[in-house]
Write a protein that holds these residues in place. Structure first.
Motif, PDB file in Angstrom:
ATOM      1  N   ARG A  53      51.374  90.819  45.404  1.00 49.62           N
ATOM      2  CA  ARG A  53      52.688  90.288  45.038  1.00 49.62           C
ATOM      3  C   ARG A  53      53.756  91.368  45.125  1.00 49.62           C
ATOM      4  O   ARG A  53      54.880  91.125  45.557  1.00 49.62           O
ATOM      5  N   SER A  56      55.943  93.005  48.683  1.00 50.74           N
ATOM      6  CA  SER A  56      57.223  92.559  49.242  1.00 50.74           C
ATOM      7  C   SER A  56      58.407  93.311  48.646  1.00 50.74           C
ATOM      8  O   SER A  56      59.472  93.369  49.259  1.00 50.74           O
ATOM      9  N   HIS A 113      50.555  88.073  52.714  1.00 50.91           N
ATOM     10  CA  HIS A 113      51.619  87.117  53.026  1.00 50.91           C
ATOM     11  C   HIS A 113      51.685  86.030  51.964  1.00 50.91           C
ATOM     12  O   HIS A 113      52.784  85.662  51.494  1.00 50.91           O
ATOM     13  N   SER A 116      53.319  87.308  48.839  1.00 50.06           N
ATOM     14  CA  SER A 116      54.766  87.522  48.936  1.00 50.06           C
ATOM     15  C   SER A 116      55.549  86.228  48.730  1.00 50.06           C
ATOM     16  O   SER A 116      56.729  86.270  48.377  1.00 50.06           O
TER      17      SER A 116
END
Length: 337
Positions: A53, A56, A113, A116
């Motif tokens: 998490r 990003s 991904h 994020s």
């Protein structure tokens, strides 16, 4: 999040045995050492979800984190991997492909991904939580039979927990969160493939780490060199590099695999999987002070359901039903990745 090949692991000891040559010396029992190793592993798994998490918001890009994830274990274990080079090279291509795809670059990029676009609670719950369901489907497709008894109840709870997590984003539709959740489901499916692949190889934990990291580092390095994946590590802050080096490289890449293997040898696979299922809870609790995330009602409902489901899905029957003299073994499902 690392699953290890525990085939042939020694049965857990019930009592501590003093070291030979010093019978008067007392220390922590094997069970205590195993529990300590397992708790550290759970913390590392939680750190993986938090880093997925937090990537990003850092100065690193996914390719940079992947280079640290797969490169650091290779550097630290280089002498040990060299001694195991023949056994690693002897692994069948099919099994090696499951491991490399299941926990290598495709898994890593999918987890990063998905993290994020969602939250740490999603990463820490969906990725490890759905593994038992995907493994059960893979084993059924290989002719090992369908889940029974408490396993069925556990898998149902897992599915209900994931549905509870994503339901509020379906009406009205939140495309980003749903895309992230879908990507995390892909990551979980890949990790299940890795789990099944580990059972097809005859390697110790160090050899398994090498089998995963060698081709994965080569692939991510090639993608970076050709420009297919951008890199920003040259301009990243020292703090971000140090954080991901410790969490991803040393923690997830190296320590989690070795410590989880030790915990299983000391406590047994069932007890380890039950304690390991607390990883989603740890992620939710740590995300509050570390990332400033507040648990939503969906998280407060979904995470306990997934945790309870993982516990049930990993329970072994205490009494075996009538079966042929040599029944096909049903593989155990690790509580986490």
């Amino acid at each position: 999040m690392v699953a290890t090949n525990t085939t042939g692991a020694a049965a857990p000891h019930d009592t501590a045995v003093p070291p030979a040559g010093n019978p008067g010396r007392r220390g922590p029992s094997p069970q205590a050492r195993g529990m300590a190793a397992l708790l550290v592993t759970v913390a590392i798994w939680a750190a993986f979800a938090l880093s997925a998490r937090g990537l990003s918001a850092s100065s690193l890009l996914p390719a940079d984190a992947a280079l640290l994830r797969f490169g650091v274990p290779l550097l630290v274990l280089a002498p040990a991997l060299w001694r195991r080079r023949h056994r690693i090279a002897a692994v069948k291509p099919g099994a090696a492909l499951k491991i490399v795809c299941g926990a290598g670059v495709p898994f890593f990029l999918a987890a990063m991904h998905g993290g994020s676009l969602t939250s740490a609670a999603f990463v820490g719950s969906i990725v490890p939580g759905m593994v038992p369901l995907f493994v059960a489907a893979l084993m059924a497709s290989r002719g090992h039979g369908l889940p029974r008894g408490t396993q069925v109840a556990g898998l149902a709870l897992i599915a209900a927990g994931v549905a509870a997590l994503v339901w509020r984003y379906v009406v009205p539709v939140d495309a980003d969160v749903l895309e992230g959740a879908g990507t995390l489901l892909v990551a979980s499916g890949l990790w299940a493939l890795y789990t099944v692949g580990l059972r097809d190889v005859d390697l110790d934990p160090v050899g398994s780490i090498g089998l995963l990291c060698l081709p994965s580092f080569a692939v991510i390095g090639l993608l970076v060199l050709t420009g297919a994946l951008p890199t920003g590590i040259a301009h990243a802050t020292g703090g971000d590099i140090a954080t991901f080096l410790v969490v991803q490289g040393l923690g997830v890449g190296l320590c989690a695999g070795l410590l989880y293997a030790y915990a299983i040898r000391s406590l047994g696979a069932e007890r380890s999987s039950v304690v390991g299922s607390l990883s989603p809870v740890a992620v939710v609790l740590l995300a509050v002070p570390v990332l400033g995330e507040s648990p939503t009602p969906a998280v407060l409902v979904g995470v306990p359901l997934i945790t309870a489901g993982v516990v049930l899905a990993n329970r072994r029957r205490t009494t075996a039903p009538p079966a042929p003299a040599r029944p096909a073994p049903r593989p155990e499902v690790p509580a986490d990745a």
